[in-house]
Design an enzyme around this catalytic site. Structure first.
Site, PDB file in Angstrom:
ATOM      1  N   ASN A   1      -4.026   7.726  -3.887  1.00 56.21           N
ATOM      2  CA  ASN A   1      -4.874   7.827  -2.442  1.00 56.21           C
ATOM      3  C   ASN A   1      -5.461   9.334  -2.365  1.00 56.21           C
ATOM      4  OD1 ASN A   1      -4.294   5.304  -1.085  1.00 56.21           O
ATOM      5  ND2 ASN A   1      -2.204   5.714  -1.372  1.00 56.21           N
TER       6      ASN A   1
ATOM      7  N   HIS B   1      -0.846  12.676  -6.388  1.00 60.76           N
ATOM      8  CA  HIS B   1      -0.072  12.069  -7.313  1.00 60.76           C
ATOM      9  C   HIS B   1      -0.702  10.483  -7.520  1.00 60.76           C
ATOM     10  CE1 HIS B   1       1.032  11.107  -2.967  1.00 60.76           C
ATOM     11  NE2 HIS B   1       1.229  10.001  -3.429  1.00 60.76           N
TER      12      HIS B   1
ATOM     13  N   GLN C   1      -1.932   8.954   2.145  1.00 60.01           N
ATOM     14  CA  GLN C   1      -1.292  10.048   1.101  1.00 60.01           C
ATOM     15  C   GLN C   1      -0.036  10.385   1.831  1.00 60.01           C
ATOM     16  OE1 GLN C   1      -3.768  13.204   0.029  1.00 60.01           O
ATOM     17  NE2 GLN C   1      -2.717  13.492  -2.051  1.00 60.01           N
TER      18      GLN C   1
ATOM     19  N   ASP D   1       9.305   6.577  -7.828  1.00 58.56           N
ATOM     20  CA  ASP D   1       9.081   6.595  -6.437  1.00 58.56           C
ATOM     21  C   ASP D   1      10.578   6.315  -5.727  1.00 58.56           C
ATOM     22  OD1 ASP D   1       8.302   5.891  -3.770  1.00 58.56           O
ATOM     23  OD2 ASP D   1       6.131   5.680  -4.652  1.00 58.56           O
TER      24      ASP D   1
ATOM     25  N   HIS E   1       0.232   6.674  -8.552  1.00 60.11           N
ATOM     26  CA  HIS E   1       1.105   5.739  -8.741  1.00 60.11           C
ATOM     27  C   HIS E   1       0.857   4.804  -9.808  1.00 60.11           C
ATOM     28  CE1 HIS E   1       2.292   5.923  -4.385  1.00 60.11           C
ATOM     29  NE2 HIS E   1       1.171   6.505  -4.431  1.00 60.11           N
TER      30      HIS E   1
END
Length: 139
Positions: free
Chosen positions: A86, A97, A91, A30, A99
């Site tokens: 989310n 995606h 999001q 990220d 995390h």
């Protein structure tokens, strides 16, 4: 999907610090991590929410998420991981995606990222449980 940064990463058109590429998806760091080593896992196909992920792809995708979580913990010497997703709300990129955030005791992260609340009483809690159960049953 044109304009989706995660689709661009999957295609190799957008640079990213890739962790793994697999048939089930791609994992990369990220760019705005909660903690260093925070990884995002995305499916190769452009999907927006978890509900869009075909049932046949669940085991493969979450198997990849599981492997990444284990690797984040062992590779970074983390005490554990926080795994979250989310759907629509919060999001930041409209591409499914997950995390995977490395955790250590005393890292300052308290539970979830939002304030917690309580049910007024057991009746209120039961009412929420019944509404979700009814939706699961198709009612």
């Amino acid at each position: 999907m044109g304009g989706c940064v995660f689709c661009g990463i999957v295609a190799g058109d957008v640079p990213a610090f890739r962790v793994v590429e697999a048939p089930e998806g791609v994992a990369f760091l990220d760019t705005r991590p909660v903690f260093r080593g925070h990884v995002l896992v995305v499916p190769r196909t452009h999907l927006v929410t978890l509900a869009d992920l075909p049932a046949g792809a669940l085991a493969g995708y979450f198997g990849l998420v599981q492997r990444v979580a284990v690797a984040v913990e062992s590779g970074l010497g983390a005490g554990g991981t926080f795994v979250a997703m989310n759907n629509r709300v919060s999001q930041s990129v409209a591409h499914l995606h997950t995390h995977v955030v490395p955790r250590t005791k005393g890292d300052g992260l308290r539970g979830f990222f939002w304030p917690r609340t309580r049910y007024a009483d057991d009746a209120e809690a039961r009412g929420y449980a019944e509404r979700v159960a009814a939706a699961l049953a198709g009612g």
